[in-house]
Scaffold this motif. Sequence first.
Motif, PDB file in Angstrom:
ATOM      1  N   GLN B  14       0.833  -1.191   0.000  1.00  0.00           N
ATOM      2  CA  GLN B  14       0.000   0.000   0.000  1.00  0.00           C
ATOM      3  C   GLN B  14       0.877   1.253   0.000  1.00  0.00           C
ATOM      4  O   GLN B  14       1.946   1.275   0.624  1.00  0.00           O
ATOM      5  CB  GLN B  14      -0.899   0.009   1.236  1.00  0.00           C
ATOM      6  CG  GLN B  14      -1.890  -1.145   1.288  1.00  0.00           C
ATOM      7  CD  GLN B  14      -2.964  -1.029   0.229  1.00  0.00           C
ATOM      8  OE1 GLN B  14      -3.432   0.071  -0.086  1.00  0.00           O
ATOM      9  NE2 GLN B  14      -3.358  -2.155  -0.353  1.00  0.00           N
ATOM     10  N   ARG B  15       0.414   2.265  -0.673  1.00  0.00           N
ATOM     11  CA  ARG B  15       1.170   3.518  -0.670  1.00  0.00           C
ATOM     12  C   ARG B  15       1.280   4.043   0.753  1.00  0.00           C
ATOM     13  O   ARG B  15       0.401   3.849   1.578  1.00  0.00           O
ATOM     14  CB  ARG B  15       0.523   4.545  -1.577  1.00  0.00           C
ATOM     15  CG  ARG B  15      -0.839   5.046  -1.135  1.00  0.00           C
ATOM     16  CD  ARG B  15      -1.361   6.090  -2.122  1.00  0.00           C
ATOM     17  NE  ARG B  15      -1.659   5.500  -3.416  1.00  0.00           N
ATOM     18  CZ  ARG B  15      -1.779   6.208  -4.539  1.00  0.00           C
ATOM     19  NH1 ARG B  15      -1.596   7.529  -4.515  1.00  0.00           N
ATOM     20  NH2 ARG B  15      -2.079   5.623  -5.686  1.00  0.00           N
ATOM     21  N   GLY B  16       2.413   4.679   1.030  1.00  0.00           N
ATOM     22  CA  GLY B  16       2.656   5.225   2.350  1.00  0.00           C
ATOM     23  C   GLY B  16       3.349   4.266   3.297  1.00  0.00           C
ATOM     24  O   GLY B  16       3.844   4.684   4.341  1.00  0.00           O
ATOM     25  N   THR B  17       3.408   3.000   2.932  1.00  0.00           N
ATOM     26  CA  THR B  17       4.072   2.016   3.780  1.00  0.00           C
ATOM     27  C   THR B  17       5.530   1.854   3.338  1.00  0.00           C
ATOM     28  O   THR B  17       5.980   2.474   2.382  1.00  0.00           O
ATOM     29  CB  THR B  17       3.357   0.658   3.733  1.00  0.00           C
ATOM     30  OG1 THR B  17       3.424   0.139   2.388  1.00  0.00           O
ATOM     31  CG2 THR B  17       1.900   0.802   4.147  1.00  0.00           C
ATOM     32  N   SER B  18       6.253   1.004   4.056  1.00  0.00           N
ATOM     33  CA  SER B  18       7.663   0.745   3.743  1.00  0.00           C
ATOM     34  C   SER B  18       7.884  -0.748   3.567  1.00  0.00           C
ATOM     35  O   SER B  18       7.184  -1.564   4.165  1.00  0.00           O
ATOM     36  CB  SER B  18       8.569   1.275   4.872  1.00  0.00           C
ATOM     37  OG  SER B  18       8.456   2.675   4.998  1.00  0.00           O
ATOM     38  N   ILE B  21      13.911  -5.045   1.914  1.00  0.00           N
ATOM     39  CA  ILE B  21      14.380  -6.125   1.059  1.00  0.00           C
ATOM     40  C   ILE B  21      15.703  -6.630   1.618  1.00  0.00           C
ATOM     41  O   ILE B  21      16.577  -5.841   1.985  1.00  0.00           O
ATOM     42  CB  ILE B  21      14.575  -5.618  -0.382  1.00  0.00           C
ATOM     43  CG1 ILE B  21      13.262  -5.039  -0.922  1.00  0.00           C
ATOM     44  CG2 ILE B  21      15.091  -6.738  -1.284  1.00  0.00           C
ATOM     45  CD1 ILE B  21      13.417  -4.237  -2.198  1.00  0.00           C
ATOM     46  N   GLN B  22      15.836  -7.944   1.657  1.00  0.00           N
ATOM     47  CA  GLN B  22      17.028  -8.542   2.232  1.00  0.00           C
ATOM     48  C   GLN B  22      17.890  -9.189   1.153  1.00  0.00           C
ATOM     49  O   GLN B  22      17.381  -9.767   0.185  1.00  0.00           O
ATOM     50  CB  GLN B  22      16.642  -9.613   3.258  1.00  0.00           C
ATOM     51  CG  GLN B  22      15.855  -9.084   4.423  1.00  0.00           C
ATOM     52  CD  GLN B  22      15.508 -10.185   5.414  1.00  0.00           C
ATOM     53  OE1 GLN B  22      15.920 -11.337   5.265  1.00  0.00           O
ATOM     54  NE2 GLN B  22      14.755  -9.829   6.442  1.00  0.00           N
ATOM     55  N   PRO B  67      16.861   3.884   2.962  1.00  0.00           N
ATOM     56  CA  PRO B  67      17.871   3.537   3.958  1.00  0.00           C
ATOM     57  C   PRO B  67      18.413   2.133   3.741  1.00  0.00           C
ATOM     58  O   PRO B  67      17.686   1.210   3.383  1.00  0.00           O
ATOM     59  CB  PRO B  67      17.106   3.654   5.290  1.00  0.00           C
ATOM     60  CG  PRO B  67      15.667   3.579   4.926  1.00  0.00           C
ATOM     61  CD  PRO B  67      15.536   4.119   3.546  1.00  0.00           C
ATOM     62  N   ILE B  68      19.708   1.991   3.960  1.00  0.00           N
ATOM     63  CA  ILE B  68      20.414   0.732   3.727  1.00  0.00           C
ATOM     64  C   ILE B  68      21.155   0.342   4.994  1.00  0.00           C
ATOM     65  O   ILE B  68      21.750   1.176   5.667  1.00  0.00           O
ATOM     66  CB  ILE B  68      21.413   0.886   2.559  1.00  0.00           C
ATOM     67  CG1 ILE B  68      20.673   0.999   1.221  1.00  0.00           C
ATOM     68  CG2 ILE B  68      22.402  -0.281   2.519  1.00  0.00           C
ATOM     69  CD1 ILE B  68      21.560   1.362   0.047  1.00  0.00           C
ATOM     70  N   THR B  79      15.589  -0.574   2.357  1.00  0.00           N
ATOM     71  CA  THR B  79      14.203  -0.240   2.676  1.00  0.00           C
ATOM     72  C   THR B  79      13.704   0.806   1.692  1.00  0.00           C
ATOM     73  O   THR B  79      14.401   1.792   1.438  1.00  0.00           O
ATOM     74  CB  THR B  79      14.078   0.275   4.114  1.00  0.00           C
ATOM     75  OG1 THR B  79      14.500  -0.763   5.017  1.00  0.00           O
ATOM     76  CG2 THR B  79      12.642   0.652   4.437  1.00  0.00           C
ATOM     77  N   VAL B  80      12.546   0.574   1.143  1.00  0.00           N
ATOM     78  CA  VAL B  80      11.877   1.569   0.317  1.00  0.00           C
ATOM     79  C   VAL B  80      10.806   2.202   1.210  1.00  0.00           C
ATOM     80  O   VAL B  80       9.855   1.510   1.626  1.00  0.00           O
ATOM     81  CB  VAL B  80      11.250   0.950  -0.939  1.00  0.00           C
ATOM     82  CG1 VAL B  80      10.696   2.042  -1.855  1.00  0.00           C
ATOM     83  CG2 VAL B  80      12.281   0.104  -1.692  1.00  0.00           C
ATOM     84  N   SER B  81      10.978   3.460   1.535  1.00  0.00           N
ATOM     85  CA  SER B  81      10.153   4.105   2.550  1.00  0.00           C
ATOM     86  C   SER B  81       9.049   4.948   1.937  1.00  0.00           C
ATOM     87  O   SER B  81       9.186   5.478   0.825  1.00  0.00           O
ATOM     88  CB  SER B  81      11.035   5.018   3.417  1.00  0.00           C
ATOM     89  OG  SER B  81      12.080   4.297   4.023  1.00  0.00           O
ATOM     90  N   ASN B  82       7.966   5.064   2.695  1.00  0.00           N
ATOM     91  CA  ASN B  82       6.854   5.942   2.294  1.00  0.00           C
ATOM     92  C   ASN B  82       6.557   5.783   0.806  1.00  0.00           C
ATOM     93  O   ASN B  82       6.634   6.730   0.023  1.00  0.00           O
ATOM     94  CB  ASN B  82       7.196   7.393   2.626  1.00  0.00           C
ATOM     95  CG  ASN B  82       6.017   8.329   2.417  1.00  0.00           C
ATOM     96  OD1 ASN B  82       4.856   7.911   2.475  1.00  0.00           O
ATOM     97  ND2 ASN B  82       6.312   9.581   2.152  1.00  0.00           N
ATOM     98  N   MET B  83       6.205   4.573   0.444  1.00  0.00           N
ATOM     99  CA  MET B  83       6.115   4.223  -0.971  1.00  0.00           C
ATOM    100  C   MET B  83       4.962   4.907  -1.697  1.00  0.00           C
ATOM    101  O   MET B  83       3.891   5.148  -1.126  1.00  0.00           O
ATOM    102  CB  MET B  83       5.995   2.705  -1.109  1.00  0.00           C
ATOM    103  CG  MET B  83       7.281   1.975  -0.758  1.00  0.00           C
ATOM    104  SD  MET B  83       7.160   0.213  -1.018  1.00  0.00           S
ATOM    105  CE  MET B  83       6.157  -0.255   0.395  1.00  0.00           C
ATOM    106  N   SER B  84       5.196   5.163  -2.967  1.00  0.00           N
ATOM    107  CA  SER B  84       4.180   5.666  -3.883  1.00  0.00           C
ATOM    108  C   SER B  84       4.192   4.763  -5.118  1.00  0.00           C
ATOM    109  O   SER B  84       5.140   3.973  -5.314  1.00  0.00           O
ATOM    110  CB  SER B  84       4.493   7.109  -4.273  1.00  0.00           C
ATOM    111  OG  SER B  84       5.682   7.157  -5.039  1.00  0.00           O
TER     112      SER B  84
END
Lengths: 117, 111
Positions: B14-18, B21-22, B67-68, B79-84
Motif C-alpha cells: 500500500q502507498r505510504g508504507t515501507s 528487502i534482504q 535507507p540501507i 528499505t523503500v520508505s513511504n512508498m508511492s
Amino acid sequence: GESVGLHLPTLSVQEGDNSIINCAYSNSASDYFIWYKQESGKGPQFIIDIRSNMDKRQGQRVTVLLNKTVKHLSLQIAATQPGDSAVYFCAENKSNAGGTSYGKLTFGQGTILTVHP
Amino acid sequence: SAVISQKPSRDICQRGTSLTIQCQVDSQVTMMFWYRQQPGQSLTLIATANQGSEATYESGFVIDKFPISRPNLTFSTLTVSNMSPEDSSIYLCSVEYYGYTFGSGTRLTVV
C-alpha cells in the motif's frame, strides 16, 4: 554524467541465425565491459566480459568485440536459439589507478532479443 | 562467483508504507550494490553499501527514502520508505566477487 547506450532496442532473428547486439559507451576512461542476459523474472546473468586491453574475446557461442576508437561494444551470438530470447545489457566499469575496480557498473539501455523457431 | 539470495521475490504494498528487502551472500564481500530497474528499463544504481560505513548514494537517491543497512560482510537490507506507485520497480542487489553477480530481484508493486 557518463552513460552507456544501445543502438537497437529490439532485435528479432530466426533460430539458427547469428545475432549482433550493439552498445555505445561515452566514458573513454572505462576499462572493463560486461554483457548480461536478463530473462523475465530473473536478475541479470553474466555472459561474457572484456577488458580494454583486448579487442575481442570469445566464449561458448558468444563473442564480444570492443572498438575503443569509436567507443563501441558488440555481442555476437552464433546459431541463436529460442532459449537466447531475453533482454541483453552492456555494462561498463572504471578501474582506479591501481587497477582495482571502483565497483559500480553503469548499464546501457538494453536490447530485447526475440528468436523465432 | 558468489551466490545471492534475495527476498522477498515480489510484494504488493500500500502507498505510504515501507518495505525492507534482504540480500544474503554466500561469501564475504566488501561491496554490495543496490539497483533499481523500472518497468521496461535498464538498471540504475541506487547506492553502494560497504560494511562498517554509511552507504554511498547516487544522484537522485537519498538515504531517507532508501535507507540501507550493512551489518556484516554477507548481508544487507534496502528499505523503500513511504512508498508511492512511482516506486513500483524491480530492486536488485549485486556483489563484486570474482565477477559481478546479481540477485534474482524483488518485484515491488505499490497500489
